[in-house]
Design a protein around this motif. Structure first.
Motif, PDB file in Angstrom:
ATOM      1  N   ILE A 111       6.952 -12.686   5.748  1.00  0.00           N
ATOM      2  CA  ILE A 111       6.558 -11.337   5.335  1.00  0.00           C
ATOM      3  C   ILE A 111       6.558 -10.435   6.563  1.00  0.00           C
ATOM      4  N   VAL A 112       7.260  -9.300   6.456  1.00  0.00           N
ATOM      5  CA  VAL A 112       7.304  -8.328   7.542  1.00  0.00           C
ATOM      6  C   VAL A 112       6.790  -6.994   7.014  1.00  0.00           C
ATOM      7  N   VAL A 113       6.190  -6.208   7.926  1.00  0.00           N
ATOM      8  CA  VAL A 113       5.491  -4.984   7.523  1.00  0.00           C
ATOM      9  C   VAL A 113       5.867  -3.855   8.470  1.00  0.00           C
ATOM     10  N   ARG A 114       5.960  -2.638   7.895  1.00  0.00           N
ATOM     11  CA  ARG A 114       6.211  -1.457   8.708  1.00  0.00           C
ATOM     12  C   ARG A 114       5.436  -0.286   8.107  1.00  0.00           C
ATOM     13  N   MET A 122       0.842  -1.178   0.000  1.00  0.00           N
ATOM     14  CA  MET A 122       0.000   0.000   0.000  1.00  0.00           C
ATOM     15  C   MET A 122       0.893   1.250   0.000  1.00  0.00           C
ATOM     16  N   PRO A 123       0.373   2.405  -0.451  1.00  0.00           N
ATOM     17  CA  PRO A 123       1.221   3.580  -0.652  1.00  0.00           C
ATOM     18  C   PRO A 123       2.062   3.992   0.556  1.00  0.00           C
ATOM     19  N   PHE A 124       1.505   3.904   1.755  1.00  0.00           N
ATOM     20  CA  PHE A 124       2.250   4.337   2.941  1.00  0.00           C
ATOM     21  C   PHE A 124       2.622   3.157   3.839  1.00  0.00           C
ATOM     22  N   THR A 125       2.908   2.017   3.210  1.00  0.00           N
ATOM     23  CA  THR A 125       3.253   0.800   3.951  1.00  0.00           C
ATOM     24  C   THR A 125       4.463   0.135   3.307  1.00  0.00           C
ATOM     25  N   GLU A 126       5.407  -0.293   4.121  1.00  0.00           N
ATOM     26  CA  GLU A 126       6.579  -1.020   3.633  1.00  0.00           C
ATOM     27  C   GLU A 126       6.384  -2.517   3.867  1.00  0.00           C
TER      28      GLU A 126
END
Length: 531
Positions: free
Chosen positions: A379-382, A355-359
């Motif tokens: 899978i890791v998310v920030r 998503m646009p504001f998600t790494e």
């Protein structure tokens, strides 16, 4: 040389802007109060009526001692009362706790105790369960919904019926201002494999997910969204419903999903957006006449919560409806990735791009280092949509977040050369048979495309020779045509031999929870002959 000007009011940067959805609903009530915001068989609501009812409930809760930071729980199915309770809690600055209405009593007790909720709004169908555990919780206030024609109630000892209280209350003035770091919702993850954890979703988490959705999907002011998936699931609540309330649109609410009713609603209400799990769309596809109906207004259809068979996506796309896959968890509020509509067929089977504001990264689970293109890893998310952490659970926080702030999802996937994410499986669900790794989701995708198979779950069961062996639990059109032999014949050219099921159990329905995810604990019992 000029001296740079100083900024006299740095707070005007917007960092302290009020993100409380209740404030937006109050605004909508002021400027478009006659617009119907909730279409619901138990009673429609305009913005003016929704805001007034939430303000009155806020006053009732405040009179009982509820204040900023307290937890207010709701136990019931999808309804207008659900939204009223949530907005009333938000008005006070309280934290809303949506409770899974399918929980067993021990699980219900664990969630209510774990949240520390002091007030409970409940529907009649769940009152007796709440009564049996109420003495072992922190609950001090018990309100019973009695003005919903879909779930009649006349009162019970120890409960306050809410309609006379709302009628007598003076609407609470004002809405508590809430910033990005303030808790908004305490949502408990499904506890099919262990004790549920309370996920803290802040007002900022909710806001940034909404920004991501608006930048990626075709959503507009005044849209009509459809809510039949359970609203205690973050996918249903925070994909479109909350944002629709904020933007001035309309939510069509059903207490549960009925495919025939869904088709009628999509046409009658000219629905623009909808969230669902794959099983909902598979059932909808079997409704006679579904693809001859006028679904031209349906612009944004998100399918998530469980793997989506490519054949289902291709079926809908062939009739002009693009199912847009997304991936995320309760902890990501919910979407971390999404496959844009224009790539539906080119990247069929992919959960999309960040998503646009998600790494989003894929890392080696042992070393935490990023892996190469096409290589499977965790899978890791920030990002600002990622939970602030688990409620009163430092051990879970330490396990989930690394030193750089990445949230470890426990899902296994890989990124292709274009940066599109493909979900392989859950790390903990991997089967090791004879030293070989088998990812259940890979086998499930193959078998779900087999003619006659309606739904499938793959699990590992103990085996003396191989340590574990692959077992399939399926629901089918005709048990005579789906046997272990026909399954092998179908899958032999599509899967390595060691991945083929060695056991097959046919059931009327494959066990899934309300989020559409497989209940693997129950599936394992069925596969092991204990069901």
């Amino acid at each position: 040389m000029t001296t740079p000007a100083t900024i006299p009011h740095p707070a005007n940067s917007g960092l302290r802007v009020d993100l409380n959805p209740a404030a937006a609903v109050e605004r909508n009530a002021r400027f478009r109060g006659d617009t119907v915001v909730v279409r619901y068989a138990g009673g429609d609501l305009t913005y003016a009526r929704l805001d007034d009812k939430a303000a009155r409930l806020a006053a009732v809760l405040a009179d009982g001692g509820t204040t900023d930071g307290d937890r207010v729980a709701f136990l019931g199915l999808n309804s207008g009362s659900y939204l009223v309770t949530m907005l009333a809690a938000f008005r006070l600055g309280a934290v809303f706790v949506p409770v899974n209405f399918r929980l067993a009593e021990a699980e219900l007790e664990a969630v209510l105790n774990g949240s520390g909720a002091t007030a409970l709004v409940c529907e009649e169908g769940h009152r007796e369960s709440a009564d049996r555990i109420r003495g072992r919780t922190s609950l001090a206030r018990f309100l019973l919904v009695d003005d919903d024609t879909e779930v009649p109630a006349t009162g019970a000892p120890g409960w306050e019926t809410w309609s006379p209280l709302l009628a007598a209350a003076l609407p609470a003035a004002g809405v508590a201002a809430k910033g990005a770091d303030d808790p908004a919702i305490l949502m408990f993850t499904s506890g099919t494999t262990g004790t549920p954890k309370g996920v803290v979703l802040t007002h900022g988490n909710i806001w940034w997910n909404s920004v991501n959705v608006e930048l990626r999907l075709d959503t507009r002011r005044g849209d009509v969204t459809y809510a039949a998936a359970p609203l205690f699931h973050v996918g249903a609540l925070n994909s479109f419903v909350l944002r629709t309330l904020v933007r001035g649109g309309t939510v069509v609410i059903r207490r549960g999903f009925d495919p025939g009713q869904c088709l009628a609603d999509l046409v009658t209400h000219r629905v623009n957006s909808m969230f669902g799990v794959a099983q909902m769309f598979a059932a909808l596809a079997r409704v006679p006449g579904v693809f001859e109906a006028d679904l031209s207004h349906l612009r944004s259809v998100v399918v998530a919560g469980a793997p989506v068979p490519p054949s289902l996506i291709e079926l809908y796309a062939g009739h002009g409806v693009l199912l847009q896959q997304a991936w995320g968890l309760t902890e990501t509020a919910p979407f971390a990735t999404h496959l844009p509509a224009e790539h539906t067929l080119a990247k069929v089977g992919s959960a999309g791009i960040p998503m646009p504001f998600t790494e989003v990264r894929v890392v080696d689970a042992a070393t935490n280092r990023p892996v190469g293109t096409g290589e499977a890893g965790e899978i890791v998310v920030r990002g600002p949509n990622v939970t602030a952490g688990y409620w009163n659970n430092p051990q879970a926080n330490r396990a989930a977040f690394d030193e750089e702030g990445w949230f470890h999802s426990g899902d296994i996937g890989y990124l292709d050369e274009d940066g599109c994410l493909y979900i392989v499986d859950r790390l903990k669900d991997m089967i090791i048979t004879g030293g070989e790794n088998v990812y259940p989701a890979e086998v499930e995708r193959v078998l779900s495309a087999m003619p006659g198979v309606l739904d499938v779950a793959i699990v590992g069961v103990p085996d003396e020779q191989w340590g574990e062996t692959v077992a399939a639990v399926v629901s089918v059109d005709d048990p005579a045509t789906v046997t272990l032999e026909t399954v092998h014949a179908w899958a032999a050219g599509r899967l390595a031999r060691y991945k083929l099921p060695r056991r097959l159990t046919v059931v009327p329905a494959v066990p899934r929870n309300a989020s559409g995810k497989l209940d693997r604990a129950v599936v394992r019992r069925l596969a092991d002959g204990q069901g």
